[in-house]
Design a protein around this motif. Sequence first.
Motif, PDB file in Angstrom:
ATOM      1  N   LEU A  97     -13.745  61.834  31.312  1.00  0.00           N
ATOM      2  CA  LEU A  97     -14.879  62.795  31.243  1.00  0.00           C
ATOM      3  C   LEU A  97     -16.275  62.136  30.686  1.00  0.00           C
ATOM      4  N   ALA A  98     -16.629  61.345  31.569  1.00  0.00           N
ATOM      5  CA  ALA A  98     -17.478  60.101  31.017  1.00  0.00           C
ATOM      6  C   ALA A  98     -18.601  60.502  30.542  1.00  0.00           C
ATOM      7  N   TRP A  99     -19.381  61.375  30.190  1.00  0.00           N
ATOM      8  CA  TRP A  99     -20.311  61.913  29.671  1.00  0.00           C
ATOM      9  C   TRP A  99     -19.936  62.526  28.237  1.00  0.00           C
ATOM     10  N   VAL A 100     -18.690  63.743  28.199  1.00  0.00           N
ATOM     11  CA  VAL A 100     -18.248  63.473  27.361  1.00  0.00           C
ATOM     12  C   VAL A 100     -18.310  62.229  25.490  1.00  0.00           C
ATOM     13  N   THR A 101     -18.021  60.750  26.027  1.00  0.00           N
ATOM     14  CA  THR A 101     -18.251  59.670  25.681  1.00  0.00           C
ATOM     15  C   THR A 101     -20.236  59.702  25.225  1.00  0.00           C
ATOM     16  N   GLU A 102     -21.006  59.591  26.829  1.00  0.00           N
ATOM     17  CA  GLU A 102     -21.995  59.636  26.007  1.00  0.00           C
ATOM     18  C   GLU A 102     -22.855  60.533  24.995  1.00  0.00           C
ATOM     19  N   LEU A 103     -22.626  61.956  25.418  1.00  0.00           N
ATOM     20  CA  LEU A 103     -23.087  63.401  24.864  1.00  0.00           C
ATOM     21  C   LEU A 103     -22.072  62.626  23.565  1.00  0.00           C
ATOM     22  N   ALA A 104     -21.385  62.344  23.437  1.00  0.00           N
ATOM     23  CA  ALA A 104     -20.900  62.733  21.522  1.00  0.00           C
ATOM     24  C   ALA A 104     -21.746  61.103  21.023  1.00  0.00           C
ATOM     25  N   GLU A 105     -22.258  59.910  22.033  1.00  0.00           N
ATOM     26  CA  GLU A 105     -22.884  59.403  21.411  1.00  0.00           C
ATOM     27  C   GLU A 105     -24.424  59.499  20.414  1.00  0.00           C
ATOM     28  N   LEU A 106     -24.980  60.727  21.978  1.00  0.00           N
ATOM     29  CA  LEU A 106     -26.026  61.271  21.057  1.00  0.00           C
ATOM     30  C   LEU A 106     -26.074  61.964  19.685  1.00  0.00           C
ATOM     31  N   MET A 107     -24.892  62.792  20.223  1.00  0.00           N
ATOM     32  CA  MET A 107     -25.082  64.004  18.817  1.00  0.00           C
ATOM     33  C   MET A 107     -24.693  63.184  17.487  1.00  0.00           C
ATOM     34  N   MET A 108     -23.742  62.144  17.868  1.00  0.00           N
ATOM     35  CA  MET A 108     -23.533  61.246  16.787  1.00  0.00           C
ATOM     36  C   MET A 108     -24.263  60.616  15.512  1.00  0.00           C
ATOM     37  N   VAL A 109     -25.385  60.009  16.706  1.00  0.00           N
ATOM     38  CA  VAL A 109     -27.153  60.173  15.871  1.00  0.00           C
ATOM     39  C   VAL A 109     -27.806  60.800  15.326  1.00  0.00           C
ATOM     40  N   TRP A 110     -27.975  62.227  16.286  1.00  0.00           N
ATOM     41  CA  TRP A 110     -28.621  63.311  15.810  1.00  0.00           C
ATOM     42  C   TRP A 110     -27.925  64.266  14.496  1.00  0.00           C
ATOM     43  N   VAL A 111     -26.290  64.200  14.548  1.00  0.00           N
ATOM     44  CA  VAL A 111     -25.376  64.528  13.320  1.00  0.00           C
ATOM     45  C   VAL A 111     -25.515  63.745  11.900  1.00  0.00           C
ATOM     46  N   THR A 112     -26.005  62.359  12.311  1.00  0.00           N
ATOM     47  CA  THR A 112     -26.123  61.716  11.327  1.00  0.00           C
ATOM     48  C   THR A 112     -27.326  61.058  10.632  1.00  0.00           C
ATOM     49  N   PHE A 113     -28.566  61.592  11.057  1.00  0.00           N
ATOM     50  CA  PHE A 113     -29.511  61.831  10.836  1.00  0.00           C
ATOM     51  C   PHE A 113     -30.144  63.494   9.528  1.00  0.00           C
ATOM     52  N   LEU A 114     -29.558  63.935  10.787  1.00  0.00           N
ATOM     53  CA  LEU A 114     -30.285  65.580  10.571  1.00  0.00           C
ATOM     54  C   LEU A 114     -28.895  65.612   8.353  1.00  0.00           C
ATOM     55  N   GLY A 115     -27.689  65.180   8.782  1.00  0.00           N
ATOM     56  CA  GLY A 115     -26.660  64.593   7.653  1.00  0.00           C
ATOM     57  C   GLY A 115     -27.041  64.216   6.090  1.00  0.00           C
ATOM     58  N   GLY A 116     -28.625  63.397   6.516  1.00  0.00           N
ATOM     59  CA  GLY A 116     -28.493  62.641   5.514  1.00  0.00           C
ATOM     60  C   GLY A 116     -29.325  63.795   5.153  1.00  0.00           C
ATOM     61  N   ALA A 117     -30.532  64.256   5.761  1.00  0.00           N
ATOM     62  CA  ALA A 117     -31.056  65.518   4.926  1.00  0.00           C
ATOM     63  C   ALA A 117     -31.035  66.068   4.172  1.00  0.00           C
ATOM     64  N   CYS A 118     -29.446  66.851   4.904  1.00  0.00           N
ATOM     65  CA  CYS A 118     -28.913  68.167   4.338  1.00  0.00           C
ATOM     66  C   CYS A 118     -28.232  66.867   2.980  1.00  0.00           C
ATOM     67  N   ALA A 119     -27.690  65.850   3.066  1.00  0.00           N
ATOM     68  CA  ALA A 119     -27.179  65.570   1.681  1.00  0.00           C
ATOM     69  C   ALA A 119     -29.149  65.224  -0.070  1.00  0.00           C
ATOM     70  N   THR A 120     -30.016  64.514   1.090  1.00  0.00           N
ATOM     71  CA  THR A 120     -31.101  64.203   0.237  1.00  0.00           C
ATOM     72  C   THR A 120     -31.351  65.524  -0.016  1.00  0.00           C
ATOM     73  N   ARG A 121     -30.799  66.964   0.753  1.00  0.00           N
ATOM     74  CA  ARG A 121     -31.768  68.352   0.084  1.00  0.00           C
ATOM     75  C   ARG A 121     -31.187  68.698  -1.670  1.00  0.00           C
ATOM     76  N   ARG A 122     -29.714  67.442  -1.296  1.00  0.00           N
ATOM     77  CA  ARG A 122     -28.775  68.254  -2.979  1.00  0.00           C
ATOM     78  C   ARG A 122     -28.978  66.900  -3.707  1.00  0.00           C
ATOM     79  N   GLY A 123     -29.873  65.974  -3.395  1.00  0.00           N
ATOM     80  CA  GLY A 123     -29.635  64.773  -3.893  1.00  0.00           C
ATOM     81  C   GLY A 123     -28.375  63.758  -4.264  1.00  0.00           C
TER      82      GLY A 123
END
Length: 197
Positions: free
Chosen positions: A74-100
Amino acid sequence: MSDDRERSPGAGQHARALGDARGRRGDLLPSAPGAPPLLTALGDATEWFVVAIGASMIVLVFCNVILHVFGRDLAWVTELAELMMVWVTFLGGACATRRGAQMTITEFIDKTRGGARRWADAAVDLFGIAVLGSLVWHGVNLVIASWGNELTVLQIPMSFQYLGMPLGCLLMLVWLVWDLWRIARGDSRDARWGGAH
């Protein structure tokens, strides 16, 4: 030295303190330092969003791997996973920053104590705020500029993928401003991070 001295993470101290901390949310999310109700709600919502994105990525990629066994894809899975990886990376950074818990190099700053340590922490926060402010500004411009371009398979604007960066950086900036506010009112590292440092 007293137990309330200024400390920094080392030898797993940060991870142990977070693991030992007790929160109202039970064991579903890691404990986080105290904050006003609005900030707490924002932090919790961000963390649940990261959990949802991460779980979705695992399921989608696993299903696509199983399909590969049968010669399908399913070609769309790879593209969607790339999109979600960007989001989870930066939002995960916010979660880490919340705790220092963001990555830090502390050789110099660990040598300071008391008021000097608060000044050093404030300088680091100010530098982080400046960098994040720049990333938000340029990220928003990137989102606007890429609105006319579409992802190849999903055929949605690329801006949806790029939006994760300025939004995540904005959330990180919120937590750094909150930390800077607490430094300005004289809170120690232990008071700010719940003994996590």
